[in-house]
Design a protein around this motif. Sequence first.
Motif, PDB file in Angstrom:
ATOM      1  N   PRO A 121       0.844  -1.202   0.000  1.00 47.73           N
ATOM      2  CA  PRO A 121       0.000   0.000   0.000  1.00 47.73           C
ATOM      3  C   PRO A 121       0.878   1.249   0.000  1.00 47.73           C
ATOM      4  O   PRO A 121       1.935   1.276   0.620  1.00 47.73           O
ATOM      5  CB  PRO A 121      -0.793  -0.117   1.306  1.00 47.73           C
ATOM      6  N   ILE A 122       0.449   2.260  -0.714  1.00 45.62           N
ATOM      7  CA  ILE A 122       1.158   3.540  -0.760  1.00 45.62           C
ATOM      8  C   ILE A 122       0.379   4.517   0.109  1.00 45.62           C
ATOM      9  O   ILE A 122      -0.749   4.885  -0.210  1.00 45.62           O
ATOM     10  CB  ILE A 122       1.273   4.053  -2.204  1.00 45.62           C
ATOM     11  N   ARG A 123       0.984   4.917   1.206  1.00 44.68           N
ATOM     12  CA  ARG A 123       0.303   5.771   2.180  1.00 44.68           C
ATOM     13  C   ARG A 123       0.875   7.189   2.087  1.00 44.68           C
ATOM     14  O   ARG A 123       2.059   7.400   2.285  1.00 44.68           O
ATOM     15  CB  ARG A 123       0.476   5.219   3.586  1.00 44.68           C
ATOM     16  N   ILE A 124       0.006   8.140   1.773  1.00 42.60           N
ATOM     17  CA  ILE A 124       0.423   9.532   1.587  1.00 42.60           C
ATOM     18  C   ILE A 124      -0.272  10.416   2.614  1.00 42.60           C
ATOM     19  O   ILE A 124      -1.486  10.317   2.807  1.00 42.60           O
ATOM     20  CB  ILE A 124       0.090  10.033   0.168  1.00 42.60           C
ATOM     21  N   TYR A 125       0.499  11.278   3.245  1.00 39.02           N
ATOM     22  CA  TYR A 125       0.008  12.215   4.248  1.00 39.02           C
ATOM     23  C   TYR A 125       0.188  13.631   3.712  1.00 39.02           C
ATOM     24  O   TYR A 125       1.208  13.947   3.101  1.00 39.02           O
ATOM     25  CB  TYR A 125       0.791  12.041   5.548  1.00 39.02           C
ATOM     26  N   LEU A 126      -0.795  14.489   3.936  1.00 38.49           N
ATOM     27  CA  LEU A 126      -0.641  15.903   3.600  1.00 38.49           C
ATOM     28  C   LEU A 126      -1.569  16.750   4.459  1.00 38.49           C
ATOM     29  O   LEU A 126      -2.574  16.260   4.986  1.00 38.49           O
ATOM     30  CB  LEU A 126      -0.897  16.151   2.105  1.00 38.49           C
ATOM     31  N   GLU A 127      -1.212  18.015   4.586  1.00 40.47           N
ATOM     32  CA  GLU A 127      -1.997  18.964   5.374  1.00 40.47           C
ATOM     33  C   GLU A 127      -2.417  20.141   4.498  1.00 40.47           C
ATOM     34  O   GLU A 127      -1.563  20.897   4.034  1.00 40.47           O
ATOM     35  CB  GLU A 127      -1.185  19.474   6.573  1.00 40.47           C
ATOM     36  N   PRO A 128      -3.716  20.300   4.236  1.00 42.92           N
ATOM     37  CA  PRO A 128      -4.166  21.503   3.523  1.00 42.92           C
ATOM     38  C   PRO A 128      -4.083  22.721   4.429  1.00 42.92           C
ATOM     39  O   PRO A 128      -4.354  22.639   5.632  1.00 42.92           O
ATOM     40  CB  PRO A 128      -5.617  21.176   3.151  1.00 42.92           C
ATOM     41  N   GLU A 129      -3.690  23.849   3.861  1.00 44.67           N
ATOM     42  CA  GLU A 129      -3.599  25.098   4.611  1.00 44.67           C
ATOM     43  C   GLU A 129      -4.366  26.190   3.866  1.00 44.67           C
ATOM     44  O   GLU A 129      -4.500  26.154   2.646  1.00 44.67           O
ATOM     45  CB  GLU A 129      -2.139  25.534   4.774  1.00 44.67           C
ATOM     46  N   ASN A 130      -4.849  27.144   4.607  1.00 45.29           N
ATOM     47  CA  ASN A 130      -5.537  28.316   4.056  1.00 45.29           C
ATOM     48  C   ASN A 130      -6.842  27.959   3.343  1.00 45.29           C
ATOM     49  O   ASN A 130      -7.285  28.678   2.454  1.00 45.29           O
ATOM     50  CB  ASN A 130      -4.625  29.093   3.089  1.00 45.29           C
ATOM     51  N   PHE A 131      -7.464  26.840   3.737  1.00 45.41           N
ATOM     52  CA  PHE A 131      -8.786  26.531   3.205  1.00 45.41           C
ATOM     53  C   PHE A 131      -9.815  27.434   3.874  1.00 45.41           C
ATOM     54  O   PHE A 131      -9.610  27.922   4.992  1.00 45.41           O
ATOM     55  CB  PHE A 131      -9.139  25.054   3.416  1.00 45.41           C
ATOM     56  N   ASP A 132     -10.917  27.668   3.171  1.00 45.56           N
ATOM     57  CA  ASP A 132     -11.938  28.584   3.676  1.00 45.56           C
ATOM     58  C   ASP A 132     -12.724  27.920   4.801  1.00 45.56           C
ATOM     59  O   ASP A 132     -13.045  26.731   4.741  1.00 45.56           O
ATOM     60  CB  ASP A 132     -12.890  28.974   2.542  1.00 45.56           C
ATOM     61  N   SER A 133     -13.024  28.687   5.805  1.00 39.59           N
ATOM     62  CA  SER A 133     -13.849  28.231   6.922  1.00 39.59           C
ATOM     63  C   SER A 133     -14.884  29.309   7.188  1.00 39.59           C
ATOM     64  O   SER A 133     -14.534  30.441   7.511  1.00 39.59           O
ATOM     65  CB  SER A 133     -12.984  27.991   8.165  1.00 39.59           C
ATOM     66  N   ARG A 134     -16.165  28.969   7.008  1.00 38.01           N
ATOM     67  CA  ARG A 134     -17.228  29.958   7.116  1.00 38.01           C
ATOM     68  C   ARG A 134     -18.249  29.542   8.156  1.00 38.01           C
ATOM     69  O   ARG A 134     -18.515  28.364   8.346  1.00 38.01           O
ATOM     70  CB  ARG A 134     -17.930  30.131   5.765  1.00 38.01           C
ATOM     71  N   LYS A 135     -18.837  30.538   8.791  1.00 34.42           N
ATOM     72  CA  LYS A 135     -19.802  30.251   9.837  1.00 34.42           C
ATOM     73  C   LYS A 135     -21.215  30.590   9.386  1.00 34.42           C
ATOM     74  O   LYS A 135     -21.511  31.690   8.955  1.00 34.42           O
ATOM     75  CB  LYS A 135     -19.477  31.019  11.111  1.00 34.42           C
ATOM     76  N   THR A 136     -22.085  29.596   9.486  1.00 36.47           N
ATOM     77  CA  THR A 136     -23.528  29.797   9.373  1.00 36.47           C
ATOM     78  C   THR A 136     -24.065  29.417  10.748  1.00 36.47           C
ATOM     79  O   THR A 136     -23.696  30.007  11.735  1.00 36.47           O
ATOM     80  CB  THR A 136     -24.123  28.949   8.237  1.00 36.47           C
ATOM     81  N   THR A 137     -24.899  28.392  10.819  1.00 38.80           N
ATOM     82  CA  THR A 137     -25.243  27.842  12.130  1.00 38.80           C
ATOM     83  C   THR A 137     -24.024  27.161  12.739  1.00 38.80           C
ATOM     84  O   THR A 137     -23.767  27.239  13.936  1.00 38.80           O
ATOM     85  CB  THR A 137     -26.397  26.836  12.004  1.00 38.80           C
ATOM     86  N   PHE A 138     -23.254  26.476  11.873  1.00 38.85           N
ATOM     87  CA  PHE A 138     -22.015  25.822  12.273  1.00 38.85           C
ATOM     88  C   PHE A 138     -20.881  26.367  11.408  1.00 38.85           C
ATOM     89  O   PHE A 138     -21.107  26.996  10.374  1.00 38.85           O
ATOM     90  CB  PHE A 138     -22.110  24.300  12.075  1.00 38.85           C
ATOM     91  N   TRP A 139     -19.648  26.079  11.818  1.00 38.21           N
ATOM     92  CA  TRP A 139     -18.494  26.368  10.975  1.00 38.21           C
ATOM     93  C   TRP A 139     -18.444  25.321   9.869  1.00 38.21           C
ATOM     94  O   TRP A 139     -18.605  24.125  10.115  1.00 38.21           O
ATOM     95  CB  TRP A 139     -17.206  26.344  11.792  1.00 38.21           C
ATOM     96  N   GLN A 140     -18.200  25.779   8.634  1.00 37.23           N
ATOM     97  CA  GLN A 140     -18.252  24.913   7.464  1.00 37.23           C
ATOM     98  C   GLN A 140     -16.882  24.819   6.794  1.00 37.23           C
ATOM     99  O   GLN A 140     -16.185  25.825   6.636  1.00 37.23           O
ATOM    100  CB  GLN A 140     -19.244  25.477   6.441  1.00 37.23           C
ATOM    101  N   ILE A 141     -16.524  23.605   6.370  1.00 35.76           N
ATOM    102  CA  ILE A 141     -15.372  23.361   5.499  1.00 35.76           C
ATOM    103  C   ILE A 141     -15.848  22.416   4.403  1.00 35.76           C
ATOM    104  O   ILE A 141     -16.596  21.471   4.675  1.00 35.76           O
ATOM    105  CB  ILE A 141     -14.195  22.719   6.271  1.00 35.76           C
ATOM    106  N   HIS A 142     -15.436  22.666   3.179  1.00 35.55           N
ATOM    107  CA  HIS A 142     -15.843  21.807   2.064  1.00 35.55           C
ATOM    108  C   HIS A 142     -14.653  21.614   1.135  1.00 35.55           C
ATOM    109  O   HIS A 142     -14.330  22.479   0.329  1.00 35.55           O
ATOM    110  CB  HIS A 142     -17.025  22.431   1.319  1.00 35.55           C
ATOM    111  N   LEU A 143     -13.995  20.467   1.265  1.00 35.86           N
ATOM    112  CA  LEU A 143     -12.837  20.131   0.450  1.00 35.86           C
ATOM    113  C   LEU A 143     -13.146  18.921  -0.426  1.00 35.86           C
ATOM    114  O   LEU A 143     -13.810  17.984   0.015  1.00 35.86           O
ATOM    115  CB  LEU A 143     -11.624  19.813   1.327  1.00 35.86           C
ATOM    116  N   VAL A 144     -12.651  18.958  -1.650  1.00 34.88           N
ATOM    117  CA  VAL A 144     -12.830  17.853  -2.593  1.00 34.88           C
ATOM    118  C   VAL A 144     -11.468  17.535  -3.196  1.00 34.88           C
ATOM    119  O   VAL A 144     -10.718  18.441  -3.566  1.00 34.88           O
ATOM    120  CB  VAL A 144     -13.834  18.209  -3.708  1.00 34.88           C
ATOM    121  N   ALA A 145     -11.151  16.247  -3.304  1.00 35.16           N
ATOM    122  CA  ALA A 145      -9.854  15.849  -3.862  1.00 35.16           C
ATOM    123  C   ALA A 145     -10.031  14.931  -5.059  1.00 35.16           C
ATOM    124  O   ALA A 145     -10.844  14.011  -5.044  1.00 35.16           O
ATOM    125  CB  ALA A 145      -9.009  15.166  -2.793  1.00 35.16           C
TER     126      ALA A 145
END
Length: 217
Positions: A121-145
């Motif tokens: 198995p090929i295991r890859i680790y990464l950390e996204p930075e500076n993604f948008d975080s917005r507040k409605t009723t809850f804090w929202q994050i929406h990432l697609v890869a």
Amino acid sequence: MKSSISALLSGAKAVSALVLLHLLPGCNTPDPPDPAQSPGTIGIQNTQQSSSEISQVIAQASTHMAQNKFDKARRSIEEASLALANLAPLRLSQVHLLSEPAKGYGQFTIRKDNVFNSEDPIRIYLEPENFDSRKTTFWQIHLVADVALANVQGAELKRLPDFLVAKIESQSPNRDIKLELVINIPGIPSGKYQIIIDVRDELAKEKARTRIKFEVK
């Protein structure tokens, strides 16, 4: 060529220790950010905040520091930091091949080489930075890869669009997010390859790409 790719998503706080794909099923596109703010405060909740408004929050922090109100100063700095992250371009950091599953955000062991056999198995680790975080009723994050297998020259051999869809809702903003992809490509011929990972921030309409090379013997 037969291939199968699986992925894990984990956040460091305000989400469960292991978050699977299509988090929060039934949650559609997040509602527009709520512009309402608490009276007497400069609430930083989305990318609509201007640099001048962020500067006001930083000035508040300086005022609190002068008054020895260190907790209030820290909170103001955290607000400004969140807003600056929303305005800065999306980027992917700490991209590594791992020798074993990560224990958490920033808790990983880097593989000593990038040479595999076809059953490894090929295991890859990464950390996204500076993604948008917005507040409605809850804090929202929406990432697609999107994930693609390519030869060493970069020609794609197989692509999986919209492979990872992560919608996160939380009571507190999440900044410490890690992606860990476990890729299995049984029967792949010997040679040199690369994995291309495109991460899209659906809130900010931004994309960042990373590549990691490996060899099969």
